[in-house]
Every structure is written in structure tokens, then in C-alpha cells.
Design a protein around this motif. Structure first.
Motif, PDB file in Angstrom:
ATOM      1  N   ALA A  35       0.540  -1.204  -0.096  1.00  0.00           N
ATOM      2  CA  ALA A  35      -0.003  -0.482   0.184  1.00  0.00           C
ATOM      3  C   ALA A  35       0.837   1.126   0.111  1.00  0.00           C
ATOM      4  CB  ALA A  35      -0.877   0.119   1.176  1.00  0.00           C
ATOM      5  N   GLY A  36       2.188   1.340   1.137  1.00  0.00           N
ATOM      6  CA  GLY A  36       2.643   2.390   0.551  1.00  0.00           C
ATOM      7  C   GLY A  36       3.397   2.133  -0.434  1.00  0.00           C
ATOM      8  N   ALA A  37       3.849   1.561  -0.619  1.00  0.00           N
ATOM      9  CA  ALA A  37       4.901   1.860  -2.479  1.00  0.00           C
ATOM     10  C   ALA A  37       3.770   2.400  -3.602  1.00  0.00           C
ATOM     11  CB  ALA A  37       5.540   0.929  -3.251  1.00  0.00           C
ATOM     12  N   TRP A  38       2.990   1.830  -3.700  1.00  0.00           N
ATOM     13  CA  TRP A  38       1.596   2.171  -4.630  1.00  0.00           C
ATOM     14  C   TRP A  38       1.523   3.852  -4.197  1.00  0.00           C
ATOM     15  CZ3 TRP A  38      -2.008  -2.230  -6.308  1.00  0.00           C
ATOM     16  CH2 TRP A  38      -1.992  -2.181  -7.775  1.00  0.00           C
ATOM     17  N   GLN A  73      12.869  -0.940  -6.045  1.00  0.00           N
ATOM     18  CA  GLN A  73      13.954   0.278  -5.246  1.00  0.00           C
ATOM     19  C   GLN A  73      14.710   0.719  -6.633  1.00  0.00           C
ATOM     20  OE1 GLN A  73      15.181  -1.189  -1.407  1.00  0.00           O
ATOM     21  NE2 GLN A  73      15.744  -3.215  -3.122  1.00  0.00           N
ATOM     22  N   LEU A  74      14.453  -0.252  -7.940  1.00  0.00           N
ATOM     23  CA  LEU A  74      15.888   1.476  -8.534  1.00  0.00           C
ATOM     24  C   LEU A  74      15.125   1.856  -9.844  1.00  0.00           C
ATOM     25  CD1 LEU A  74      18.693   1.646 -10.244  1.00  0.00           C
ATOM     26  CD2 LEU A  74      17.068  -0.439 -12.443  1.00  0.00           C
ATOM     27  N   ALA A 131      10.634   8.000  -0.219  1.00  0.00           N
ATOM     28  CA  ALA A 131       9.827   7.325   0.734  1.00  0.00           C
ATOM     29  C   ALA A 131       9.798   6.408   0.271  1.00  0.00           C
ATOM     30  CB  ALA A 131       8.815   8.107   0.708  1.00  0.00           C
ATOM     31  N   GLY A 132       9.554   5.536  -1.084  1.00  0.00           N
ATOM     32  CA  GLY A 132       9.115   4.259  -1.926  1.00  0.00           C
ATOM     33  C   GLY A 132      10.051   3.325  -2.039  1.00  0.00           C
TER      34      GLY A 132
END
Length: 680
Positions: free
Chosen positions: A363-366, A435-436, A537-538
Motif C-alpha cells: 500500500a505504501g509503495a503504491w 527500488q531502482l 520514501a517508496g
């Protein structure tokens, strides 16, 4: 699960993987029995080695690829990938020799059809930003100066679209886990079809009335769009894993590609929408793309652009209704094992307890990604105006922005396809790609943020600014935009997969809403000051909370979850808790402390025997005709030779005792005292 319920189903419930004595199943013949009497433990494991230690995941000595030293891991995975590539190229060549167009048919069946819903929603969803540029020019008093239309309703066009998507993601995600994937897919297509009819026919006695009708129609359509996310992801993923096979090589090596090939149809939807709008404007504006634009040409352009996908969506309703009868098979099997009807609340609680960190990751990365992605799309005209400014005294042509956007979507498609090709490579993988991608998006935005005048306002450096803009588009698709769609379904168990994916996607759309609101009140340069930090942050959220499931058999993940359902977390020793497949957060919490290849080997045999016995019990209870089973339901038994059936029957009848504490082992983790190392 209560103790009385567990013991009541102990012998015949397929979810019971306990190492206990089981009653006798149906006889499989004297030959099988006599075979079992003369076979040693080592011979049994040699017999089951292709299933227990598939050569795409284990060395000849029985060592899992993630347990190898780094250089040996690279060498092993390179050999597996090269062999698989050679095999696939050979298959493509054989198909082309038989029929040169057969690879096109394969791609249509395996990528276009599974992703058709996302392609259609991508076409419509991103047309809103494209059409806004046309409306701004044709109806200035409504869309720009707000003298004839209410500014709140004009802005609501974007907001309500996102609200509708969020509702659909949560609602259909829940329904997809409750009533099944198939009906969720059908429901999405029906809602999108009706929404397109509403958008095509939207009208009002005043311009403001039309804007209100347009906004509400878009919100209704958005509910169907939102549902497409969890339904397409889970259906594409479970198509292979729900086939009934004990272990699926295709799932391990190509699961990511299968899902992202469906997802990248969203990119083609964007491409075709922009191309169709350009062609329609040229047609209805008498072959010219230059201003001034008449209201008649604008009306025909936007209404026909919505009518075209309505035809495709109606066909999608037909296809999903009549051609996808087994879309819910994996979910139905999981519910049957857990003796659950309706929504599996217990599995939801277990997921929150054991996989809460994963929910933070998905959820956070999205959320962080959608600030980039939707902000870029909804307000791309402002970025393009910097790249290609309009000379003073001239009226801007919307064709300029549309053509630049077509180029940008082409760059994105390259990112989509490269992500699809590399996402299953164990050296690259989902987590590294995500991450990249976040890191590169951060760099591409933070550089012009602190040197805005140099890049965006000095003519000599506009090309560098343009390159950064396109690179951010490429790495967004190559990284988080593709990976978030995949991992939000992949890292969760089947009973709550659609719900978890829908929730993650909904939080992501809050990121889109953040961008929509925020970008309306800040300048272009301020956007570059704010946005980069969401990329950083992601990247950090991914690093801490996201496990890397590249190369992990989802059957093994389901096996781990069945242990959790029984309250036997400490008895699971398999690769799903290998440190390589756990997040940093999970490792710090001790989730991988029970990983032990030796103990897991014995557990696997016991689990297979229990499942085999349960299958035999089902066959003895009802005839195939009464059960209404499909040919795929034989897959479990077809995986085994008659000799394997004999071993499984014996183990199901006698039970396999717990292996006890581990003894000194070789590099494979298999005890030297109990069984000699497995041979190639």
C-alpha cells in the motif's frame, strides 16, 4: 480454528498437513503394496526428487538456489535462465514453421485477453487529461475562466474519477474474495460498459449541467476500473497456480511475466487513446489540428472516442461470461480446504497478524508511486509546455501536447516490456526493480527541482530537461508502476488476495488524489520540489517491508499459510521462510527462524501423503459425475507415477513421524546420517 473442529476433520480434510496416522484410503492394488515393501527411504526420495527438488530451483545435491553462495547462485540461475530461453525460442521457431502467425495468436491469448480490461480502462482513464486540454480551448468560459460553470464541479471531474476507482478497488476486491474471481471480472466489465454509455451520451441543458453529468458518469465508470486491478491481477496469477499441479515450473519462472504482460495492456490503452483522439480531431476538424476548434468537432471527437471502447467492453462481458468458467478455481479450492463459505474472515486476521508488514509495503509503495504516475498523467500538459513552449502571440495547439504525449507513452511502453522480460530474473527481480525505479524517479525529479532555471528555462538545456522527463516515465514503468501491481497480489495468500490487492491499490489512488489536489495549488517548479521525496520514501518502504518473491513457488507460500491456519507456524520449515524470500522487517521479527531444509523434506512427504489420501477419500465418497469435476481435477494424481502412488498410500496409512532435531548436514541441508545426498 477450534480444537474440536480441527480434530473432527483431522483425517480427511485436505488442509490437515499434520504428521499423524491416517485411516486407510482406497486400495491401489497389490503390485503397489509389494513395491512399497521393498523400497528404501533413499529410493523413495530419489523417486520424488523431480517433484520435491525441481531442477529449476535446486541443485543436483538438493540445495535451494537462494542458499547458494553468491557466485554459485549467479551461475546456477544463469544456467536455468539460458536453458529456459533456449527452450522458449525453440518453441517459437517450431510454432512459426508450422504457422508464421501462431506467435501472434499466442500473445493475444496470453497477454491481450487477460489484460483487455486494463487496456480498456487505460484508454478511458487517461483520456480525461487529454480531453481536458481540448475542453479548455473550446469551452474556455466553462473549463478555464469558470464564468458559466461551477469551478468545484469542473475540478470534481478529476476527483470523482479517483473516488470511483477507490470504491471499486475496495468493494470488488472484497467481493472477489467472497463470491469469486469470475463474477468480479464480469461485474467490472458490465459497470465499465454502462459507464461508457453514460459518458458517450452525457448531456445537460447548460454547460454546467453537462459537466455534472460528465463527472458522475466518470465516477460510475471508475468503480469498474477500480475493480479491474484486484480482479485482473489475481485471475492472471492464479491461472497457473490453480491448475491443480503440485508444483508448477511455469509459475516459478514466468509468473511475473504473465501478470505484467496483462498489466502492460494499460500502456497500450493509453497509446491507442491518444492516437484515436488525434485521428478523430483531424477527421472532424476538416483535416487540420490547428486552432480554433469548433464545438461540433469537439463534441464528435470526445463522444466517438468513448463509443469505440464501449464496443470492446461489451465483447469483454461476453468473453468473461462464457469463456472463463474456471477463473475462481484456485479460490474455491482454498475455501474448500479451509471449510469456508463466503468471506474468509479468519484468513484475513491471520494475514493482518503475519503479513501486516507486507501490507505496509504494497500500500505504501503504491501510494508513493501514484503521486508520480497520476500527477504526471493528469497534468502532463504543464510539463510539456516547458518542453515545447508556445511562441508569444500564438494560440496553443492541443496537437503539440498530444503528439508529445504519444512519444511519452511510447517511452513508457518500452519500460513496460522491459519490466515484463526481466521481472522473473532472480538477479533482477521485483524488489530490486521497484527500488531502482523509485531511485531513478527521485533523481530525475530532484535534479531539475534545484536547477529549474538551468534545465527548464534556458533554451540550450531544454533537451536535457526533456531527457529527464522521459527517463522518469521509463523508470516508472520499468519499476514501481509494474511491480506494485504484481506484488500486491503475489505476497498474500489466496483467500484474501483480491482484498489485499484492492486495499493496496486504493491507498495508491489516494496518492493520485494527493497529486490532483496538490498540483492544483502549486507551480510547476514547486511540483519538482515536492514530488522527488515520494520516490525516496517508496524506495525505503520497499527496502524495509517488501519480501522478494522472485522464483518462489506460490504453492509453497500456500503451504506455509495452511500451517498458519492450523496454528503450527513452528512446524513449517520450507523455502517460503527462507531469509531470501522474507522482508527485512520479517527477518527482524524472526519469521525465518524455523527454516530447515532437512526437516522440510520429511514434512513435504507427509503433506503430499495427506493430500493424496484426502483426494482418494473424495473419489471414494462420490463419483466423478456426481461431483461434476473437470479434467483438470485429475492433475494432482496425474503428477505421480504408479510407484509414487504406492509410496503415498503407505505413508498416508502409516503416517510419517516428526523428524526430530536436525543432525549434522551437508551443504544441501539434508542429513548425512538419515539419507545420502540426492543424486542427479
Amino acid at each position: 480454528m477450534a480444537d474440536d473442529g480441527m480434530h473432527h476433520h483431522r483425517h480427511h480434510n485436505p488442509t490437515n498437513y499434520g504428521i499423524v496416522s491416517a485411516p486407510h484410503g482406497p486400495e491401489t492394488g497389490d503390485d503397489h503394496a509389494s513395491f512399497k515393501e521393498g523400497i528404501s527411504e533413499q529410493q523413495q526420495f530419489e523417486l520424488f526428487k523431480p517433484i520435491m527438488y525441481p531442477d529449476d530451483s535446486y541443485t543436483a545435491e538438493g540445495t535451494y538456489w537462494a542458499d547458494l553462495p553468491f557466485m554459485k547462485m549467479l551461475s546456477f540461475n544463469r544456467a536455468v535462465d539460458n536453458a529456459e530461453t533456449k527452450k522458449e525460442l525453440g518453441q517459437i521457431w517450431a510454432m512459426m514453421k508450422k504457422d508464421p502467425l501462431s506467435p501472434v495468436g499466442w500473445y493475444f491469448r496470453n497477454a491481450v485477453l487477460p489484460g483487455a480490461g486494463l487496456g480498456l480502462e487505460g484508454y478511458v482513464l487517461f483520456s480525461i487529461g487529454n480531453l481536458a486540454a481540448l475542453f479548455d480551448v473550446v469551452w474556455k468560459s466553462c473549463w478555464k475562466s469558470y464564468t458559466t460553470c461551477n469551478e468545484t464541479w469542473v475540478n470534481a471531474v478529476t476527483y470523482l474519477e479517483i473516488v470511483g476507482i477507490i470504491i471499486g478497488q475496495i468493494l470488488v476486491g472484497y467481493l472477489g474474495d467472497k463470491i469469486g474471481r469470475r463474477w468480479g471480472l464480469i461485474q467490472d466489465a458490465v459497470i465499465m460498459f454502462l459507464g461508457l454509455i453514460m459518458l458517450t451520451a452525457s448531456w445537460g441543458t447548460t454547460l454546467n449541467g453537462w459537466v455534472i453529468c460528465y463527472a458522475l458518469s466518470l465516477m460510475f465508470y471508475g468503480v469498474g476500473v477500480g475493480g479491474e486491478y484486484p480482479m485482473t491481477a489475481t485471475a492472471a496469477m492464479e491461472n497457473a497456480t490453480g491448475s491443480g499441479k503440485v508444483s508448477t515450473k511455469e509459475d516459478r519462472l514466468h509468473r511475473g511475466r504473465k501478470v505484467t504482460m496483462a498489466f502492460l495492456m494499460q500502456g497500450w490503452g493509453q497509446f491507442f487513446n491518444q492516437a484515436v483522439l488525434i485521428l478523430l480531431l483531424l477527421i472532424f476538424h476538416h483535416g487540420s489540428g490547428n486552432p480554433p476548434y469548433s464545438e461540433i468537432s469537439a463534441q464528435w471527437t470526445y463522444r466517438v472516442s468513448f463509443a469505440l471502447p464501449a464496443v470492446g467492453t461489451l465483447w469483454l462481458v461476453y468473453y468473461r461470461w462464457y469463456k472463463m468458467p474456471l477463473a475462481s478455481k484456485a479460490l474455491d479450492a482454498a475455501k474448500k480446504k479451509a471449510s469456508v463459505t463466503g468471506y474468509d474472515v479468519k484468513s484475513l486476521k491471520l494475514t493482518m497478524n503475519h503479513f501486516g508488514g507486507r501490507l505496509i509495503a504494497t500500500a505504501g509503495a503504491w501510494y508513493c508511486n501514484d503521486v508520480f504516475f497520476y500527477g504526471n498523467k493528469l497534468f502532463q500538459s504543464q510539463f510539456i509546455s516547458v518542453i515545447s513552449p508556445t511562441p508569444k502571440g500564438q494560440t496553443a495547439s492541443i496537437m503539440t501536447g498530444w503528439l508529445w504525449n504519444l512519444v511519452n507513452v511510447g517511452v513508457e511502453l518500452v519500460g513496460y516490456y522491459l519490466a515484463s522480460f526481466l521481472i522473473d530474473n532472480k538477479f533482477v527481480g521485483r524488489k530490486n526493480m521497484q527500488q531502482l525505479g523509485f531511485l531513478m524517479c527521485f533523481i530525475c525529479f530532484v535534479v531539475p527541482a534545484f536547477h529549474y532555471h538551468y534545465y527548464a528555462e534556458e533554451t540550450a538545456h531544454i533537451g536535457a530537461f526533456q531527457a529527464l522527463y522521459f527517463l522518469s516515465s521509463f523508470f516508472n514503468q520499468f519499476g514501481p508502476n509494474s511491480t506494485t501491481f504484481l506484488v500486491a497480489a503475489e505476497v498474500f495468500p489466496t483467500p484474501v488476495r483480491a482484498s489485499a490487492h484492492g486495499f493496496s491499490a486504493a491507498v495508491g489512488k489516494l496518492g493520485a488524489l494527493t497529486a490532483a489536489v496538490l498540483y492544483a495549488y502549486i507551480t510547476t517548479q514547486q511540483k519538482f520540489y515536492v514530488v522527488p521525496w515520494f520516490g525516496l520514501a517508496g524506495m525505503l518502504v520497499t527496502l524495509l517491508f517488501l519480501p522478494d518473491t522472485t522464483g518462489l513457488d506460490l504453492k509453497e507460500q500456500e503451504r506455509r499459510f495452511s500451517y498458519l491456519q492450523q496454528g503450527r507456524e513452528e512446524d513449517y520449515h520450507g523455502v517460503a521462510v527462507n531469509p531470501h524470500h522474507l522482508s527485512l522487517w520479517e527477518r527482524l521479527r524472526g519469521a525465518g527462524k524455523h527454516y530447515n531444509p532437512q526437516l522440510d523434506r520429511d514434512s513435504k512427504m507427509a503433506d503430499m501423503a495427506a493430500e493424496w489420501e484426502a483426494k482418494q477419500f473424495e473419489r471414494s465418497e462420490k463419483s466423478r459425475t456426481e461431483e461434476g469435476l473437470s479434467p483438470d481435477d485429475d492433475a494432482f494424481e496425474d503428477e505421480y507415477t504408479p510407484e509414487m502412488h504406492a509410496v503415498l498410500k503407505s505413508r498416508a496409512n502409516t503416517g510419517l513421524k516428526p523428524a526430530g532435531p536436525p543432525s549434522p548436514s551437508n551443504s544441501s541441508g539434508i542429513s548425512n546420517e538419515k539419507v545420502a545426498p540426492l543424486k542427479a
